[in-house]
Design an enzyme around this catalytic site. Structure first.
Site, PDB file in Angstrom:
ATOM      1  CD  GLN A  66       1.005  -0.669   6.585  1.00  0.00           C
ATOM      2  OE1 GLN A  66       0.721  -1.858   6.515  1.00  0.00           O
ATOM      3  NE2 GLN A  66       0.188   0.220   7.148  1.00  0.00           N
ATOM      4  CG  HIS A  91      -5.872  -0.406   4.141  1.00  0.00           C
ATOM      5  ND1 HIS A  91      -5.578  -1.115   3.004  1.00  0.00           N
ATOM      6  CD2 HIS A  91      -5.711  -1.271   5.193  1.00  0.00           C
ATOM      7  CE1 HIS A  91      -5.250  -2.362   3.346  1.00  0.00           C
ATOM      8  NE2 HIS A  91      -5.326  -2.487   4.657  1.00  0.00           N
ATOM      9  CD1 TRP A 112      -1.461  -3.287  12.459  1.00  0.00           C
ATOM     10  CD2 TRP A 112      -0.439  -4.710  11.063  1.00  0.00           C
ATOM     11  NE1 TRP A 112      -0.549  -2.574  11.722  1.00  0.00           N
ATOM     12  CE2 TRP A 112       0.092  -3.423  10.855  1.00  0.00           C
ATOM     13  CE3 TRP A 112       0.047  -5.772  10.303  1.00  0.00           C
ATOM     14  CZ2 TRP A 112       1.094  -3.162   9.922  1.00  0.00           C
ATOM     15  CZ3 TRP A 112       1.043  -5.522   9.374  1.00  0.00           C
ATOM     16  CH2 TRP A 112       1.560  -4.225   9.190  1.00  0.00           C
ATOM     17  CD  GLU A 140      -7.334  -0.579   9.844  1.00  0.00           C
ATOM     18  OE1 GLU A 140      -6.510  -0.376   8.934  1.00  0.00           O
ATOM     19  OE2 GLU A 140      -7.392  -1.643  10.493  1.00  0.00           O
ATOM     20  CG  HIS A 199      -8.760  -6.403   3.599  1.00  0.00           C
ATOM     21  ND1 HIS A 199      -8.941  -5.093   3.187  1.00  0.00           N
ATOM     22  CD2 HIS A 199      -7.671  -6.375   4.395  1.00  0.00           C
ATOM     23  CE1 HIS A 199      -8.005  -4.330   3.706  1.00  0.00           C
ATOM     24  NE2 HIS A 199      -7.218  -5.093   4.462  1.00  0.00           N
ATOM     25  CG  HIS A 204      -2.422  -6.846   5.037  1.00  0.00           C
ATOM     26  ND1 HIS A 204      -1.930  -5.674   4.517  1.00  0.00           N
ATOM     27  CD2 HIS A 204      -3.700  -6.582   5.408  1.00  0.00           C
ATOM     28  CE1 HIS A 204      -2.860  -4.727   4.566  1.00  0.00           C
ATOM     29  NE2 HIS A 204      -3.947  -5.257   5.116  1.00  0.00           N
ATOM     30  CG  ASP A 234      -6.927  -6.569   8.055  1.00  0.00           C
ATOM     31  OD1 ASP A 234      -6.209  -6.421   7.045  1.00  0.00           O
ATOM     32  OD2 ASP A 234      -7.098  -5.661   8.881  1.00  0.00           O
TER      33      ASP A 234
HETATM   34 FE   FE2 Z   1      -5.783  -4.254   5.914  1.00  0.00          FE
END
Ligand code: FE2
Length: 420
Positions: free
Chosen positions: A159, A217, A322, A220, A64, A66, A316
Site C-alpha cells: 500500500q 493498482h 476509502w 488510480e 477486487h 480489501h 474494492d
Molecule cells: Fe483497491
C-alpha cells in the site's frame, strides 16, 4: 432397482450456461458436482426445489476487494475529504493496531455477507507495508478457514509503495514466500516516476520467480500524466505473462487524451491483460480536485470491452477509510457500471453482469467456472428471469449453493400494496 436419488435437484430454472446462452432446464447435483442438466430430468432428489423460471447463474466473482480494511469506517477517523490519499493516511494509523483476530473476524464477517449474496470467488488485497505482515497472515488463515464454501485469492499489496520505505521490498517478497497468490503494486504512489517504473519491473520479476499472478493498482489518480499502464503493457508483452496480469483501477485512462489512449489501446491488443474497474468507489474518490466539469474517474470500461479485452468489476471497499458504504452486493457494482460507463444498451447491460461473473473468473485465472456437468456445484438462484432484470431490480439471491450444499437462503422482499 430404482436409480439413486440426486442430492439436490433444481427444477424449471433459466440457466445461464455461458455468457451467450440462456437455457430452460433442470439441474441435478450429486455430492459436490453438477450431475445432470436437461429440460426435463427424470429421477428424484433428497432435496428438490422448484425455482419457477428464476435465473440460475454461476456465482458472482468479486475480483477486487480489501478485506483487511473492511468494516473499519470511522476508526480511527472519518475520511472527510473523500480522497484516496486521506484514506491512505487514516489506514496508516488504523493498521498500527491490527491483530490477527481483528483481521480474521472482519474478513470472515465480510465474506459471509458476500456469500449470502452469491459471491463464491473473491480476490482480496492484503497490505504488506507493515513489518509484522499481520494483514497478510490473517487473510492467508482466512483463505484456509473458508475454503469449503468460498475460494479466496490473496494479493500481496504494498500500500505504501515497494520503495516507499526501506523494508517494503523485502516485505513484499516475504509475503510471496508465505503463500500470497498474487503480487501487487501501486506505481502511481511511489515517490518518483522512476521508482514507479522500477516497481512494476520488480513485480514482474517476483511473479516469474515465485510463479504467481500479478494484480497492480495502476494509475488510480486523475493525473493525465500518470502512465504506468504503458509500463505494465511493456512488461506483459516482453514477459508473455499477459493473461496472468491484471491492471486494477486505471482511472487515469479516463483522463488521457484520445491520441494517447488510442495508441495504448493498440498496444493492449498484444497483451491479453485483464482490467478491473471499481465504479462504486472511483465515482466517489476521483474528481475530488475538479470543480466543473467534474470527471467521472472510471476507466474506459466500454471501450476496453468493445476492443475485446477482459474487464471485470470489483467492489474494492466495504465500510473502510476509502468508501464508507457498501454491502458486498455485486449487482450494486454492475448497476453502477451501467450508469457511470453509460452501458445502457441491452447487450451492454448483459456485459456488465458478465463482468461480475465470467469476466471475473477469467481475471482470477480460475481453472473451472460455469454450469456444466462434471463441474463443481457452485451456483446461485436469483429472483429474476434475466441478467437485465437482475441488475435493474438488484434482485435478491434466493439460494446459494457452494460445493453442492445450500449455504444460504433468502426470502424475496415483502410485496408492497398500493393502498389508494
Ligand atoms: Fe483497491
Amino acid at each position: 432397482m430404482a436409480a439413486q436419488p440426486y442430492d439436490l435437484l433444481l427444477r424449471n430454472g433459466q440457466l445461464l450456461r455461458s455468457p451467450q446462452h440462456l437455457e430452460k432446464a433442470d439441474i441435478a447435483i450429486q455430492g459436490d458436482q453438477i450431475a445432470a442438466i436437461s429440460p426435463h430430468l427424470q429421477g428424484s432428489a433428497v432435496l428438490e426445489i422448484d425455482v419457477a423460471g428464476q435465473l440460475v447463474s454461476p456465482p458472482f466473482v468479486e475480483s477486487h476487494i480489501h478485506l483487511d480494511s473492511a468494516l473499519t469506517a470511522g476508526d480511527p477517523g472519518w475520511n472527510q475529504s473523500g480522497s484516496l490519499f486521506e484514506g491512505i493516511e487514516i489506514w496508516r494509523e488504523r493498521k498500527q493496531s491490527l491483530t490477527l483476530e481483528d483481521v480474521k473476524q472482519r474478513a470472515i464477517q465480510t465474506l459471509k455477507q458476500q456469500a449470502t449474496q452469491g459471491v463464491l470467488y473473491v480476490r482480496s488485497h492484503a497490505d504488506v507495508s507493515e513489518p509484522t505482515l499481520t494483514a497478510l497472515q490473517g487473510l492467508l488463515e482466512v483463505r484456509e478457514a473458508v475454503k469449503d464454501w468460498l475460494t479466496l485469492q490473496v494479493v500481496a499489496f504494498p500500500q505504501d509503495g515497494v520503495y516507499g520505505s526501506p523494508q517494503n521490498e523485502e516485505l513484499l517478497e516475504e509475503a510471496l514466500r508465505l503463500g500470497a497468490d498474487a503480487v501487487g503494486g501501486i506505481p502511481h504512489y511511489e515517490l518518483t516516476r522512476e521508482d514507479g517504473v522500477r516497481s512494476v519491473q520488480r513485480i514482474f520479476e517476483l511473479a516469474q520467480r515465485y510463479d504467481r499472478l500479478i494484480d497492480i493498482h495502476c494509475d488510480e489518480i486523475d493525473d493525465d500524466q500518470s502512465r504506468f499502464l504503458e509500463v505494465v503493457v511493456a512488461c506483459a508483452i516482453r514477459s508473455g505473462l499477459g493473461p496472468r496480469v491484471t491492471a486494477s483501477h486505471t482511472t487515469a485512462f479516463a483522463s488521457y487524451n484520445n491520441a494517447y489512449a488510442l495508441k495504448l489501446m493498440g498496444f493492449l491488443q498484444r497483451t491479453q491483460l485483464n482490467f478491473i474497474a471499481n465504479p462504486l468507489i472511483n465515482i466517489t474518490l476521483q474528481g475530488r480536485t475538479d470543480t466543473y466539469p467534474k470527471r467521472r474517474g472510471v476507466t474506459r470500461v466500454k471501450e476496453l470491452w468493445q476492443q475485446g479485452l477482459n474487464v471485470s468489476l470489483g467492489h474494492d471497499c466495504i465500510q473502510d477509510p476509502w468508501y464508507a458504504l457498501g454491502t458486498g452486493n455485486m449487482l450494486d457494482v454492475a448497476s453502477m457500471a451501467v450508469h457511470v460507463c453509460q452501458m445502457t444498451g441491452r447487450a451492454e447491460i448483459d456485459a456488465c453482469y458478465n463482468m461480475v461473473t465470467w469476466q471475473g473468473a477469467r481475471t482470477l485465472n480460475l481453472p473451472v467456472y460455469g454450469l456444466d456437468v462434471g463441474q463443481p456445484a457452485n451456483l446461485m438462484v436469483l429472483d429474476a428471469d434475466s441478467r437485465y432484470e437482475a441488475i435493474r431490480q438488484r434482485s435478491v439471491v434466493r439460494w446459494v449453493i457452494a460445493r453442492g450444499k445450500v449455504i444460504s437462503q433468502t426470502e424475496p422482499a415483502h410485496q408492497t400494496s398500493f393502498l389508494t
